[in-house]
Design a protein around this motif. Sequence first.
Motif, mmCIF file in Angstrom:
data_model
loop_
_atom_site.group_PDB
_atom_site.id
_atom_site.type_symbol
_atom_site.label_atom_id
_atom_site.label_comp_id
_atom_site.label_asym_id
_atom_site.label_seq_id
_atom_site.Cartn_x
_atom_site.Cartn_y
_atom_site.Cartn_z
ATOM 1 N N LYS A 4 0.772 -1.246 -0.049
ATOM 2 C CA LYS A 4 0.073 0.035 -0.042
ATOM 3 C C LYS A 4 0.827 1.355 -0.060
ATOM 4 O O LYS A 4 2.119 1.122 0.716
ATOM 5 C CB LYS A 4 -0.686 0.118 1.178
ATOM 6 N N VAL A 5 0.407 2.378 -0.788
ATOM 7 C CA VAL A 5 1.088 3.572 -0.675
ATOM 8 C C VAL A 5 1.249 4.192 0.853
ATOM 9 O O VAL A 5 0.191 4.093 1.721
ATOM 10 C CB VAL A 5 0.582 4.696 -1.535
ATOM 11 N N ALA A 6 2.277 4.366 1.073
ATOM 12 C CA ALA A 6 2.788 4.745 2.512
ATOM 13 C C ALA A 6 3.499 6.257 2.550
ATOM 14 O O ALA A 6 3.690 6.794 3.582
ATOM 15 C CB ALA A 6 3.550 3.930 3.263
ATOM 16 N N GLY A 7 3.753 6.543 1.489
ATOM 17 C CA GLY A 7 4.507 8.025 1.380
ATOM 18 C C GLY A 7 5.002 8.516 -0.100
ATOM 19 O O GLY A 7 4.566 7.625 -0.952
ATOM 20 N N PRO A 54 2.953 16.557 13.268
ATOM 21 C CA PRO A 54 4.122 16.924 14.167
ATOM 22 C C PRO A 54 5.190 16.088 14.061
ATOM 23 O O PRO A 54 6.263 16.460 13.985
ATOM 24 C CB PRO A 54 3.519 16.790 15.702
ATOM 25 N N TYR A 55 4.953 14.604 13.793
ATOM 26 C CA TYR A 55 5.864 13.750 13.514
ATOM 27 C C TYR A 55 6.817 13.910 12.424
ATOM 28 O O TYR A 55 7.791 13.324 12.561
ATOM 29 C CB TYR A 55 5.265 12.184 13.434
ATOM 30 N N TYR A 56 6.475 14.663 11.466
ATOM 31 C CA TYR A 56 7.446 14.950 10.435
ATOM 32 C C TYR A 56 8.573 15.492 10.799
ATOM 33 O O TYR A 56 9.740 15.180 10.521
ATOM 34 C CB TYR A 56 6.789 15.872 9.327
ATOM 35 N N ILE A 98 3.189 8.275 6.431
ATOM 36 C CA ILE A 98 2.671 7.685 7.414
ATOM 37 C C ILE A 98 3.393 7.955 8.598
ATOM 38 O O ILE A 98 4.707 8.101 8.580
ATOM 39 C CB ILE A 98 2.069 6.315 7.244
ATOM 40 N N ASP A 99 2.680 7.611 9.677
ATOM 41 C CA ASP A 99 3.509 7.794 11.114
ATOM 42 C C ASP A 99 4.591 6.493 10.952
ATOM 43 O O ASP A 99 4.180 5.631 11.990
ATOM 44 C CB ASP A 99 2.635 8.005 12.268
ATOM 45 N N ASP A 100 5.578 6.555 10.497
ATOM 46 C CA ASP A 100 6.306 5.247 10.334
ATOM 47 C C ASP A 100 7.858 6.008 9.992
ATOM 48 O O ASP A 100 8.117 6.063 8.796
ATOM 49 C CB ASP A 100 5.914 4.099 9.359
ATOM 50 N N PHE A 101 8.831 5.810 11.108
ATOM 51 C CA PHE A 101 10.109 6.448 10.643
ATOM 52 C C PHE A 101 10.684 5.395 9.405
ATOM 53 O O PHE A 101 11.473 6.242 8.636
ATOM 54 C CB PHE A 101 10.655 6.423 11.869
ATOM 55 N N GLU A 102 10.719 4.484 9.371
ATOM 56 C CA GLU A 102 11.239 3.698 8.404
ATOM 57 C C GLU A 102 10.638 3.958 7.110
ATOM 58 O O GLU A 102 11.554 3.970 6.030
ATOM 59 C CB GLU A 102 10.976 2.095 8.384
ATOM 60 N N LYS A 107 12.351 7.626 6.367
ATOM 61 C CA LYS A 107 13.856 7.328 6.097
ATOM 62 C C LYS A 107 14.105 6.989 4.698
ATOM 63 O O LYS A 107 15.084 7.135 3.911
ATOM 64 C CB LYS A 107 14.410 6.435 7.152
ATOM 65 N N ALA A 108 13.394 5.804 4.309
ATOM 66 C CA ALA A 108 13.406 5.279 3.024
ATOM 67 C C ALA A 108 13.208 6.180 1.796
ATOM 68 O O ALA A 108 14.093 6.186 0.693
ATOM 69 C CB ALA A 108 12.363 4.084 2.897
ATOM 70 N N LEU A 109 12.234 7.017 2.011
ATOM 71 C CA LEU A 109 12.069 8.156 0.919
ATOM 72 C C LEU A 109 13.150 9.193 1.093
ATOM 73 O O LEU A 109 13.498 9.557 -0.089
ATOM 74 C CB LEU A 109 10.672 8.827 1.483
ATOM 75 N N ILE A 110 13.596 9.472 2.030
ATOM 76 C CA ILE A 110 14.708 10.766 2.180
ATOM 77 C C ILE A 110 15.908 10.035 1.736
ATOM 78 O O ILE A 110 16.844 10.782 0.990
ATOM 79 C CB ILE A 110 14.792 11.422 3.520
ATOM 80 N N ASP A 111 16.307 8.891 2.051
ATOM 81 C CA ASP A 111 17.397 8.128 1.319
ATOM 82 C C ASP A 111 17.220 7.987 0.149
ATOM 83 O O ASP A 111 18.460 8.282 -0.826
ATOM 84 C CB ASP A 111 17.465 6.684 2.164
ATOM 85 N N SER A 112 16.172 7.755 -0.654
ATOM 86 C CA SER A 112 16.086 7.646 -2.023
ATOM 87 C C SER A 112 16.598 9.054 -2.712
ATOM 88 O O SER A 112 17.423 9.065 -3.825
ATOM 89 C CB SER A 112 14.809 7.343 -2.357
ATOM 90 N N VAL A 113 16.170 10.120 -2.248
ATOM 91 C CA VAL A 113 16.624 11.527 -2.692
ATOM 92 C C VAL A 113 17.793 11.672 -2.419
ATOM 93 O O VAL A 113 18.608 12.370 -3.332
ATOM 94 C CB VAL A 113 15.653 12.738 -1.961
ATOM 95 N N GLU A 114 18.518 11.340 -1.253
ATOM 96 C CA GLU A 114 19.992 11.525 -1.069
ATOM 97 C C GLU A 114 20.916 10.914 -1.814
ATOM 98 O O GLU A 114 21.835 11.415 -2.405
ATOM 99 C CB GLU A 114 20.332 11.216 0.486
ATOM 100 N N LYS A 115 20.374 9.843 -2.438
ATOM 101 C CA LYS A 115 20.992 8.927 -3.282
ATOM 102 C C LYS A 115 21.056 9.406 -4.712
ATOM 103 O O LYS A 115 21.748 9.605 -5.364
ATOM 104 C CB LYS A 115 20.618 7.417 -3.321
ATOM 105 N N TRP A 116 19.944 9.892 -4.923
ATOM 106 C CA TRP A 116 19.628 10.436 -6.326
ATOM 107 C C TRP A 116 20.535 11.675 -6.240
ATOM 108 O O TRP A 116 21.066 12.173 -7.335
ATOM 109 C CB TRP A 116 18.162 10.828 -6.407
ATOM 110 N N ALA A 117 20.601 12.608 -5.297
ATOM 111 C CA ALA A 117 21.473 13.660 -5.278
ATOM 112 C C ALA A 117 22.678 13.404 -5.558
ATOM 113 O O ALA A 117 23.544 14.037 -6.239
ATOM 114 C CB ALA A 117 21.268 14.457 -4.012
#
Length: 434
Positions: A65-68, A152-154, A95-99, A102-112
């Motif tokens: 399911k789409v989570a972010g 707020p959890y963002y 969603i309220d799930d750190f993993e 992290k997976a999303l921002i890691d993907s942008v960092e890798k792309w960067a």
Amino acid sequence: MIEIVEVKTDKQKKLFVDFPTKLYKSSPYYVHPLRMDELALFDPEKNVSYDECEIVFYLAYKDGKVAGRICGIVQKVYNQKTNSRRVRFTRFDFIDDFEVAKALIDSVEKWAKSKGMDTVHGPLGFNDLDREGLLVEGYDKLATFEENYNYPYYKDFLEKCGYSKEIDYLGFRINLPKQSDPRIKRISNLMMKKYNLKIATAKSKKEYLAKYKDGIFDLLDEAYGDLYGVIPYNDKLRAQIIDQFNLIINMKYLITILDENDKVIAFGFAIPSLAKAVRKSKGKLLPFGLFRILHAKNHAKLADFGLVGVRKAYQGKGITAIILDYIINGAKDVGVTSVETNHSLETNHKILQTWKNFDDVTNHKRFRCFIKHLDENDSKKSTKSKSATKSKKSSSKTSKKANSNTDKKKSNAKPSNTKKDTSKTKSVKTKKSE
């Protein structure tokens, strides 16, 4: 299981745009952007930023399911202007799930990193009129049509991913006075006369924009050019912005000031608050969204300040007061009782003081841009790996050379001594190459 997928298909694009609608279904404060505008982000024919940006969109799936979602942007014009190698992130929701975050921002960092960039920051959009900043104060306040809203959890998850504050924007709410201060009107008239200024007029909105739009954008480039995150407005971007705002512009909320040669020296505008109308329609114009927007355009009790700009030669001369007085009186004429300011940089002390000069004003929101300098360990590891590879090659060559020399001397040496000498030769040669 979390899976990150780059957005490519039409179905994925719709999932990307519609994800926040589901995420904030129960939130009374989230305001949807116009769905048609968000879908246009994927189309190079409609999103002129493709001319000066490299863009990537990702979806996160958890258990199918789409989570972010997240979007990464290399804003080439901004990087060239600031002599930097940065990637922006925007449309970052999860969603309220750190993993997942992290997976999303890691993907942008890798792309960067793949683009040769060394820094990631945001939330920042394609240009200064796009949505900026992560909400860090004011979670119990209704968002405006032009700004981000998030849980707020963002903030907590971003910080956990190694991001820290780069700069904040402040948002104010001003309850308008029932009676205008006559001193402001008197001072305004004196300033207009002293500098031979006049207020621009036209027979229609179409004629107004045709006559003054280029002067207005030239002014904005000058007045805002040195501020954080700002890029110049090229011709295509100017046309796109006018097209996006044309529907909601009410001339009572807009003022352009000209000098004696009809050159634009100051500009300001506000828009009637569309937050409730757009929220009720979930960002869709059809079947009823357009009617709600048009009704709000002429019957809103709340207005949102857009931009206020003054050419540098006229700053500090009371021109901002003239603009605000004009817009506020025009808004009050159609029943507006309160206004929300645009995002004001915490370092823009002049505009902050302007808002604080009002009697009934509250700083009720704060938005933050975060920054992370990408880990240099990766490049160090890469360098060490290359060095190790070279060392191994050197050792191999040394070994072959040593074996060759050994073969030549084989008839004059004992087998046991040959192994010993070769081992010493290898060790010495390898250390030298290292």
